[in-house]
Design a protein around this motif. Sequence first.
Motif, short mmCIF file in Angstrom:
data_model
loop_
_atom_site.label_atom_id
_atom_site.label_comp_id
_atom_site.label_asym_id
_atom_site.label_seq_id
_atom_site.Cartn_x
_atom_site.Cartn_y
_atom_site.Cartn_z
N LYS A 426 0.87 -1.18 0.00
CA LYS A 426 0.00 0.00 0.00
C LYS A 426 0.90 1.22 0.00
O LYS A 426 1.80 1.35 0.85
CB LYS A 426 -0.83 -0.04 1.28
N GLY A 427 0.74 2.12 -0.93
CA GLY A 427 1.61 3.30 -1.00
C GLY A 427 1.28 4.31 0.09
O GLY A 427 0.24 4.23 0.77
N LEU A 428 2.17 5.28 0.26
CA LEU A 428 2.00 6.28 1.33
C LEU A 428 0.75 7.13 1.10
O LEU A 428 0.08 7.52 2.05
CB LEU A 428 3.24 7.18 1.39
N ILE A 429 0.43 7.36 -0.19
CA ILE A 429 -0.76 8.17 -0.48
C ILE A 429 -2.00 7.46 0.07
O ILE A 429 -2.84 8.06 0.74
CB ILE A 429 -0.89 8.43 -1.99
N ALA A 430 -2.08 6.17 -0.20
CA ALA A 430 -3.25 5.41 0.28
C ALA A 430 -3.23 5.31 1.82
O ALA A 430 -4.27 5.36 2.47
CB ALA A 430 -3.26 4.03 -0.34
N GLN A 431 -2.01 5.21 2.38
CA GLN A 431 -1.93 5.13 3.86
C GLN A 431 -2.44 6.40 4.52
O GLN A 431 -2.89 6.39 5.65
CB GLN A 431 -0.48 4.91 4.29
N ALA A 432 -2.29 7.52 3.82
CA ALA A 432 -2.68 8.80 4.42
C ALA A 432 -4.18 9.07 4.26
O ALA A 432 -4.65 10.14 4.63
CB ALA A 432 -1.88 9.92 3.77
N ASP A 433 -4.91 8.09 3.71
CA ASP A 433 -6.34 8.29 3.44
C ASP A 433 -7.07 8.83 4.69
O ASP A 433 -6.94 8.28 5.78
CB ASP A 433 -6.95 6.95 3.01
N GLY A 434 -7.78 9.89 4.53
CA GLY A 434 -8.52 10.48 5.66
C GLY A 434 -7.67 11.47 6.46
O GLY A 434 -8.20 12.25 7.25
N GLY A 435 -6.36 11.40 6.27
CA GLY A 435 -5.46 12.23 7.08
C GLY A 435 -4.69 13.24 6.23
O GLY A 435 -5.23 13.84 5.30
N THR A 436 -3.40 13.40 6.60
CA THR A 436 -2.56 14.40 5.92
C THR A 436 -1.34 13.72 5.32
O THR A 436 -0.70 12.89 5.98
CB THR A 436 -2.08 15.46 6.94
N LEU A 437 -1.05 14.07 4.07
CA LEU A 437 0.19 13.58 3.43
C LEU A 437 1.16 14.76 3.43
O LEU A 437 0.85 15.83 2.87
CB LEU A 437 -0.10 13.12 2.00
N ILE A 465 1.15 0.94 -8.83
CA ILE A 465 1.87 0.41 -9.99
C ILE A 465 1.35 -1.00 -10.28
O ILE A 465 1.24 -1.83 -9.36
CB ILE A 465 3.39 0.34 -9.72
N GLY A 466 1.01 -1.24 -11.50
CA GLY A 466 0.56 -2.57 -11.90
C GLY A 466 -0.93 -2.79 -11.66
O GLY A 466 -1.47 -3.84 -12.01
N ALA A 467 -1.61 -1.83 -11.03
CA ALA A 467 -3.03 -2.04 -10.74
C ALA A 467 -3.86 -1.59 -11.93
O ALA A 467 -3.44 -0.73 -12.71
CB ALA A 467 -3.44 -1.26 -9.50
N SER A 468 -5.05 -2.16 -12.06
CA SER A 468 -5.89 -1.76 -13.18
C SER A 468 -6.96 -0.77 -12.72
O SER A 468 -7.49 -0.01 -13.52
CB SER A 468 -6.53 -2.98 -13.83
N ARG A 469 -7.26 -0.79 -11.38
CA ARG A 469 -8.31 0.12 -10.93
C ARG A 469 -7.77 1.08 -9.86
O ARG A 469 -7.05 0.64 -8.93
CB ARG A 469 -9.47 -0.69 -10.33
N PRO A 470 -8.11 2.35 -9.98
CA PRO A 470 -7.62 3.29 -8.97
C PRO A 470 -8.36 3.13 -7.64
O PRO A 470 -9.47 2.60 -7.60
CB PRO A 470 -7.92 4.66 -9.60
N ILE A 471 -7.71 3.63 -6.56
CA ILE A 471 -8.33 3.59 -5.22
C ILE A 471 -8.70 5.03 -4.85
O ILE A 471 -7.88 5.94 -5.02
CB ILE A 471 -7.31 3.08 -4.17
N LYS A 472 -9.89 5.23 -4.34
CA LYS A 472 -10.34 6.57 -3.92
C LYS A 472 -9.58 6.97 -2.64
O LYS A 472 -9.39 6.15 -1.73
CB LYS A 472 -11.83 6.55 -3.59
N VAL A 473 -9.14 8.19 -2.59
CA VAL A 473 -8.49 8.66 -1.35
C VAL A 473 -9.03 10.04 -0.98
O VAL A 473 -9.38 10.83 -1.86
CB VAL A 473 -6.94 8.74 -1.48
N ASP A 474 -9.09 10.27 0.33
CA ASP A 474 -9.50 11.59 0.84
C ASP A 474 -8.26 12.20 1.50
O ASP A 474 -7.85 11.76 2.58
CB ASP A 474 -10.63 11.39 1.86
#
Length: 663
Positions: A426-437, A465-474
């Motif tokens: 899981k990348g850092l962007i996804a880890q920061a979901d709901g919070g602050t990057l 990388i390598g994924a076909s579908r994006p993940i929503k992040v806030d």
Amino acid sequence: MTASLSQRQHVETILETLNRPGGQGEAAIIERSWRRCIDRYGLDPARPTPARYVPGATLREHQDQADDLLQVARAGVEQLYRQVAPLGYVVLLTDARGIAVQFLGAKADQREHQRTGLFLGADWSEAHAGTCAVGTCIQERTALTCHHSDHFSAHHIRLTCTAAPIFDPHGRLLAVLDISAYQSPATKDSQTFALQLVKYTAKMIEDAYFLQRYGDHAIVCLDRSREFVQINRRYLLAIEENGSLVAANTAGRKLLRHHELPLPEGGEARPFKAWNIQDLLDAQVDQVLAIPQHSDDRVQAFHTRRHREIHFATLIEPPRRPRGATTQARDTSLAPLEALADDDPSMRDTLTRAARLRNEPINILVMGETGTGKERMARALHESSRRHDHPFVAINCAAVPESLIESELFGHEAGSFTGARSQGMKGLIAQADGGTLFLDEIGDMPLQLQTRLLRVLAEQEVLPIGASRPIKVDLRVVAATHRDLRELIAAGRFREDLYYRLNGASLRLPPLRDRADKSYLIRQIFAELNRERGGRARLRGDAMSALLAYPWPGNIRELHNALRYALATGDGEEVVVGDLPEECLHGQLAHPGARRPTDEAGEGGASPPVTPRPLEQDLLYRALCRHQWNISAVARELGLSRPTIYRRMRRLGIVPPHLSTTV
Ligand SMILES: Nc1ncnc2c1ncn2[C@@H]1O[C@H](COP(=O)(O)OP(=O)(O)OP(=O)(O)O)[C@@H](O)[C@H]1O
């Protein structure tokens, strides 16, 4: 006339004067002191009174006890020194027992200062030194000049010394401020301005101490002049919310005495605490507490109740303690932001802006030189925002190798590239979901990643990388840079559209050298480091003075490191000036008053040597190497005499490379 003849005449004058009825005014003060010297202390005017110094450890105790005052007085004492040094004066601040706890004087005359006792650690009590400005000021509780033959000891008669007392907010003597010179015109009148200047500085120090001690109270400032009340603040009265007085400066106490109701026969003056502000002023407490602080009517006139004199009043309210109808529950969520600074004007503006922005759905760009606290600011923004229960994820774009930064930020699917983790990441962007990057050193992000980041910010979704579908992040992104991003844009190294995405609003942090709240930062960082180490060391006033005197280039990290070093080299109980790193000490040694006192005071043999610390050895050794073992050059740099350098080398076991035997 030879010195011994004038000394003989001096002794005769003292004895003759004491056989006559007492004089008037300051002459009477001097005569009373001469009498005490003979009757009470058993001193002999003809007997030499060599300077007496308290031992180093005792001096430290005196300085510790005066620590609060020393910190407040520093700026005033230094200003006074700048004013009088060109006229050949030195400045001493003694405690209430007459021990010199601060000294400022020309380095070139250090030996003479030490011989005369115009130096740190000297004892100027009347019982030891006889009639002198400091000792007699302590006894008489008044400012005075002790000029030439006013001194009791024949050995002090070439000096002119002027001293003024500094009282605490309850009227107890706290310290004495003195200026002294070896040469001056024969007449005492020549010192009239000196006396006014010392009294003025002593009042400034006394009032600064008052304002600091009672900073958590409302303080009523009064003056007979509307124009001067905000500048002069002649009378200071600290009051409780019900109007009862808790403290007053010296002038304020005199004002109260003047307005005291006539006392019954044999009656005692009303104890200070029994006063209420409405006994003094013809006004209700609420009227006084309602004097506005920030408007055109911040000066208000009142009659005094007893003598109907007009006094103009201003009010200093305690910080962050709203009162009465305007009281609002303090927003505790702002605490992380408020903790970043104390009273620095540009930080105050930045923090006000940050507080407004903390919950806005925009990205923030934090700018400032390296180590000015950009990451701290990003964390504080996060902690004071509604996102604080979610993660704060930080990445330093300059520290992560370019080959890894993409997968670190965006994550990857299992087996998406050689070296990818088998279960994916899981990348850092996804880890920061709901919070602050937090993207530190954003100016160092490779161009190709800037494009991908821009997409994340625009779409609020990330494609590992390598994924076909994006993940929503806030996400809220806080980016930081010490570089000029506009220059990078012009050079084609930073995307302009990304710049605008990141710069929803910007916050600029001032460099440390420009901050007015350095002492707050020092205390904060010291407390943090102490906590980290599980220790309870204290930072002594001389170390604080050295840290404040050091011209910090711009970097809080450097200050942080200096304090960490000092805590590591200190004895665990207190950090003193000698524990600081060499650079800070150099700023310190260039400053005559802030030198570690005790070893130099021992030059005359009166003080025991200070226990050597490895740092001291290191400092001296490095100075010797720098100057190719030229002792005169080292002595000049450190502001010490050559014999002192040799003595220290012997004590610290430092041997010059060209000698095979000990120095
Ligand atoms: N307000 C503060 N109070 C206490 N310590 C602080 C404060 N601001 C910064 N520091 C300390 O100063 C050091 C540098 O702070 P920080 O890493 O936030 O600066 P920076 O500007 O992000 O640095 P860089 O430019 O190197 O990324 C850290 O050790 C931090 O703990």
